[in-house]
Write a protein that holds these residues in place. Structure first.
Motif, PDB file in Angstrom:
ATOM      1  N   ARG A   1       0.730  -1.180   0.045  1.00 51.77           N
ATOM      2  CA  ARG A   1      -0.036  -0.187  -0.009  1.00 51.77           C
ATOM      3  C   ARG A   1       1.055   1.379   0.165  1.00 51.77           C
ATOM      4  O   ARG A   1       0.462   2.044  -0.665  1.00 51.77           O
ATOM      5  N   VAL A   2       2.002   1.209   0.672  1.00 52.56           N
ATOM      6  CA  VAL A   2       3.057   2.260   0.664  1.00 52.56           C
ATOM      7  C   VAL A   2       4.297   1.363   0.526  1.00 52.56           C
ATOM      8  O   VAL A   2       4.362   0.484   1.129  1.00 52.56           O
ATOM      9  N   SER A   3       5.425   2.092   0.171  1.00 55.20           N
ATOM     10  CA  SER A   3       6.591   1.470  -0.260  1.00 55.20           C
ATOM     11  C   SER A   3       7.696   2.344  -0.519  1.00 55.20           C
ATOM     12  O   SER A   3       7.461   3.422  -0.647  1.00 55.20           O
ATOM     13  N   ILE A   4       8.864   2.135  -0.472  1.00 49.50           N
ATOM     14  CA  ILE A   4       9.732   2.707  -0.907  1.00 49.50           C
ATOM     15  C   ILE A   4      10.695   2.287  -2.295  1.00 49.50           C
ATOM     16  O   ILE A   4      10.542   0.986  -2.468  1.00 49.50           O
ATOM     17  N   ALA A   5      11.278   2.996  -2.923  1.00 47.49           N
ATOM     18  CA  ALA A   5      12.508   2.382  -3.997  1.00 47.49           C
ATOM     19  C   ALA A   5      13.760   2.916  -3.485  1.00 47.49           C
ATOM     20  O   ALA A   5      13.886   4.015  -2.888  1.00 47.49           O
ATOM     21  N   PHE A   6      14.629   1.892  -3.649  1.00 49.34           N
ATOM     22  CA  PHE A   6      16.177   2.496  -3.213  1.00 49.34           C
ATOM     23  C   PHE A   6      17.143   1.774  -4.357  1.00 49.34           C
ATOM     24  O   PHE A   6      16.761   0.823  -4.835  1.00 49.34           O
ATOM     25  N   THR A   7      18.161   2.543  -4.365  1.00 47.43           N
ATOM     26  CA  THR A   7      19.231   2.095  -5.529  1.00 47.43           C
ATOM     27  C   THR A   7      20.240   1.310  -4.808  1.00 47.43           C
ATOM     28  O   THR A   7      20.555   1.703  -3.617  1.00 47.43           O
ATOM     29  N   GLY A   8      20.848   0.338  -5.472  1.00 44.68           N
ATOM     30  CA  GLY A   8      21.672  -0.551  -4.905  1.00 44.68           C
ATOM     31  C   GLY A   8      22.168  -1.561  -5.757  1.00 44.68           C
ATOM     32  O   GLY A   8      21.630  -1.701  -7.138  1.00 44.68           O
ATOM     33  N   THR A   9      23.188  -2.470  -5.496  1.00 45.00           N
ATOM     34  CA  THR A   9      23.633  -3.517  -6.373  1.00 45.00           C
ATOM     35  C   THR A   9      22.925  -4.703  -6.098  1.00 45.00           C
ATOM     36  O   THR A   9      22.751  -5.762  -7.193  1.00 45.00           O
ATOM     37  N   SER A  10      22.301  -5.049  -4.932  1.00 39.37           N
ATOM     38  CA  SER A  10      21.368  -6.362  -4.638  1.00 39.37           C
ATOM     39  C   SER A  10      20.514  -6.012  -3.692  1.00 39.37           C
ATOM     40  O   SER A  10      20.683  -5.072  -2.789  1.00 39.37           O
ATOM     41  N   PRO A  11      19.367  -6.695  -3.730  1.00 37.78           N
ATOM     42  CA  PRO A  11      18.342  -6.576  -2.579  1.00 37.78           C
ATOM     43  C   PRO A  11      18.514  -7.103  -1.315  1.00 37.78           C
ATOM     44  O   PRO A  11      17.943  -8.127  -1.020  1.00 37.78           O
ATOM     45  N   CYS A  12      19.209  -6.505  -0.642  1.00 38.32           N
ATOM     46  CA  CYS A  12      19.424  -6.800   0.755  1.00 38.32           C
ATOM     47  C   CYS A  12      19.634  -5.734   1.726  1.00 38.32           C
ATOM     48  O   CYS A  12      19.636  -4.545   1.390  1.00 38.32           O
ATOM     49  N   ALA A  13      19.680  -6.076   2.875  1.00 36.76           N
ATOM     50  CA  ALA A  13      19.650  -5.004   4.006  1.00 36.76           C
ATOM     51  C   ALA A  13      20.852  -4.088   3.946  1.00 36.76           C
ATOM     52  O   ALA A  13      20.767  -3.013   4.213  1.00 36.76           O
ATOM     53  N   GLU A  14      22.018  -4.838   3.607  1.00 39.07           N
ATOM     54  CA  GLU A  14      23.465  -4.060   3.602  1.00 39.07           C
ATOM     55  C   GLU A  14      23.245  -2.858   2.496  1.00 39.07           C
ATOM     56  O   GLU A  14      23.632  -1.639   2.774  1.00 39.07           O
ATOM     57  N   GLU A  15      22.769  -3.326   1.455  1.00 37.22           N
ATOM     58  CA  GLU A  15      22.350  -2.510   0.367  1.00 37.22           C
ATOM     59  C   GLU A  15      21.476  -1.248   0.689  1.00 37.22           C
ATOM     60  O   GLU A  15      21.573  -0.115   0.444  1.00 37.22           O
ATOM     61  N   LEU A  16      20.407  -1.465   1.394  1.00 41.11           N
ATOM     62  CA  LEU A  16      19.495  -0.602   2.162  1.00 41.11           C
ATOM     63  C   LEU A  16      20.061   0.188   2.855  1.00 41.11           C
ATOM     64  O   LEU A  16      19.883   1.692   2.787  1.00 41.11           O
ATOM     65  N   SER A  17      21.081  -0.170   3.786  1.00 39.74           N
ATOM     66  CA  SER A  17      21.784   0.481   4.652  1.00 39.74           C
ATOM     67  C   SER A  17      22.416   1.639   3.959  1.00 39.74           C
ATOM     68  O   SER A  17      22.467   2.950   4.367  1.00 39.74           O
ATOM     69  N   ARG A  18      23.418   1.123   2.900  1.00 39.60           N
ATOM     70  CA  ARG A  18      23.827   2.309   1.897  1.00 39.60           C
ATOM     71  C   ARG A  18      23.305   3.383   1.451  1.00 39.60           C
ATOM     72  O   ARG A  18      23.613   4.285   1.374  1.00 39.60           O
ATOM     73  N   ALA A  19      22.006   2.858   1.024  1.00 40.51           N
ATOM     74  CA  ALA A  19      21.135   3.891   0.195  1.00 40.51           C
ATOM     75  C   ALA A  19      20.464   4.995   1.342  1.00 40.51           C
ATOM     76  O   ALA A  19      20.437   6.044   0.986  1.00 40.51           O
ATOM     77  N   LEU A  20      20.210   4.456   2.487  1.00 43.30           N
ATOM     78  CA  LEU A  20      19.743   5.258   3.587  1.00 43.30           C
ATOM     79  C   LEU A  20      20.851   6.173   3.793  1.00 43.30           C
ATOM     80  O   LEU A  20      20.555   7.366   4.175  1.00 43.30           O
ATOM     81  N   HIS A  21      22.067   5.942   3.853  1.00 44.62           N
ATOM     82  CA  HIS A  21      23.311   6.765   4.194  1.00 44.62           C
ATOM     83  C   HIS A  21      23.962   7.631   2.859  1.00 44.62           C
ATOM     84  O   HIS A  21      24.649   8.332   2.686  1.00 44.62           O
ATOM     85  N   GLY A  22      23.130   7.178   1.956  1.00 43.62           N
ATOM     86  CA  GLY A  22      23.655   8.134   0.811  1.00 43.62           C
ATOM     87  C   GLY A  22      24.977   7.663  -0.027  1.00 43.62           C
ATOM     88  O   GLY A  22      25.417   8.426  -0.513  1.00 43.62           O
ATOM     89  N   GLU A  23      25.391   6.601   0.402  1.00 47.95           N
ATOM     90  CA  GLU A  23      26.506   6.102  -0.225  1.00 47.95           C
ATOM     91  C   GLU A  23      26.911   5.810  -1.630  1.00 47.95           C
ATOM     92  O   GLU A  23      26.176   4.996  -2.301  1.00 47.95           O
TER      93      GLU A  23
END
Ligand SMILES: [Zn+2]
Ligand SMILES: [Zn+2]
Lengths: 114, 246
Positions: free
Chosen positions: B217-239
């Motif tokens: 119903r709501v969601s986010i989009a993030f960019t990264g190299t693979s669909p995992c928590a570590e990449e989400l963390s990098r995206a949250l910090h704008g790495e």
């Protein structure tokens, strides 16, 4: 009634800011949703709560509470005591549960209409 | 390395949560997520990780990836989402919760707590009272999530009940949460206006779905190299050019 008089009448133990007990108590507020305390409690109120987290001191400062009463013998966290001492917010502990201590305070004339 | 965009709903409950619909079973969840165009789903039951593996198996090598997690309830009745990539981390988190959670569930009052397999068969019932609060403070929870290598997100900060802001009034000094989650209840602008403090943290939105139709119903989009928590963390910090798009 001052905080000091309330402590004597309601058998409370002082855990922090023992040098700040001369504030006049304007009434009471009870609740464990800190956002609601910030929204509804009034300056000079005593707040009866189960929370022992350091954020209770911040909430007390925002509202300018006279004191915080912890119920059922709950002990404040170390950080909470430190903050309360620094900011001059008395933290008092009652051995009684909320319902009993509020009844006692009501009998002493401390009311809460909000 | 090429960055890809992932659409993620990070906070879904399964039929293990007493308050969730019993139809929130692994296969059904994965099918619904696929239908909604999600690339990633986060499985975060109340105080339990025990249905994560089944949802992961239900995904198989399909187009939806699972991030395993749990929604921990603190002593102050604050909900914190923990998201992990490693099976071992989930296990460590569960052990910590188990020793700090007491009481037995009463299904009549709180709802059933179904353990299932990847074929949506019921394989057992959880007896612990998952709806309860642990004896862990928010600080202890966040610290341990990080110790186990996970991401700590404050659940539904815009809601009054069981939220960091509702229960504790403010984000406590020095609490190192990785993001604040805004529920379906309010827009990001509304939430930033009413709780200015959350602007100091990365924001995510997720559905907190307890029913199939609420998934995505709501969601986010993030960019990264693979669909995992570590990449989400990098995206949250704008790495390295990564970002979260709300
Ligand atoms: Zn929650
Ligand atoms: Zn939830």
């Amino acid at each position: 009634m001052t905080v000091k008089e309330m402590i004597q009448g309601a058998d409370l133990e002082v855990k922090a800011a023992a040098n700040c007990l001369d504030t006049e108590v304007t009434g009471g507020y009870s609740g464990d949703l800190i956002s609601a305390v910030i929204a509804n409690a009034e300056e000079g109120n005593v707040w009866i709560t189960w929370h022992v987290h350091p954020n209770i001191v911040a909430a007390a400062l925002v509202v300018k509470l006279a004191a915080i009463i912890l119920i059922s013998g709950r002990q404040p966290e170390e950080e909470t005591v430190k903050k309360a001492d620094e900011e001059g917010i008395p933290i008092l502990v009652s051995k009684q549960p909320a319902f009993a201590i509020i009844g006692k305070l009501n009998n002493m004339g401390i009311m809460g209409e909000k | 390395m090429k960055l890809v965009t992932f659409r993620a709903d990070l906070h879904l409950h399964t039929c293990l949560s007493p308050c969730a619909d019993n139809e929130m079973m692994p296969k059904a969840i994965v099918n619904e997520a696929r239908r909604k165009g999600l690339d990633i789903i986060g499985i975060c039951d109340h105080n339990s990780t025990r249905n994560v593996a089944a949802v992961r198996r239900a995904c198989g090598d399909g187009e939806v990836a699972v991030i395993g997690g749990v929604e921990v309830c603190s002593e102050e009745e604050v909900h914190i989402l923990a998201l992990f990539d490693e099976e071992e981390s989930l296990h460590q988190m569960q052990q910590l919760i188990d020793v700090n959670l007491h009481g037995e569930n009463n299904p009549e009052y709180f709802g059933e707590q179904l353990l299932c397999n990847e074929c949506d068969d019921i394989i057992g019932f959880e007896d612990r009272m998952l709806i309860g609060a642990t004896e862990l403070t928010v600080e202890e929870i966040v610290e341990n999530i990080h110790r186990f290598g996970g991401l700590a997100i404050a659940s539904h900060v815009d809601r009054e009940a069981f939220s960091l802001i509702g229960q504790l009034g403010f984000v406590p000094d020095g609490l190192e949460i990785d993001a604040c989650e805004i529920s379906t209840l309010h827009s990001i602008t509304e939430s930033r206006d009413s709780i200015p403090q959350i602007s100091n943290y990365p924001i995510v939105r997720s559905s907190d779905a307890h029913r199939l139709e609420d998934i995505g119903r709501v969601s986010i989009a993030f960019t990264g190299t693979s669909p995992c928590a570590e990449e989400l963390s990098r995206a949250l910090h704008g790495e390295n050019g990564r970002e979260v798009v709300l």
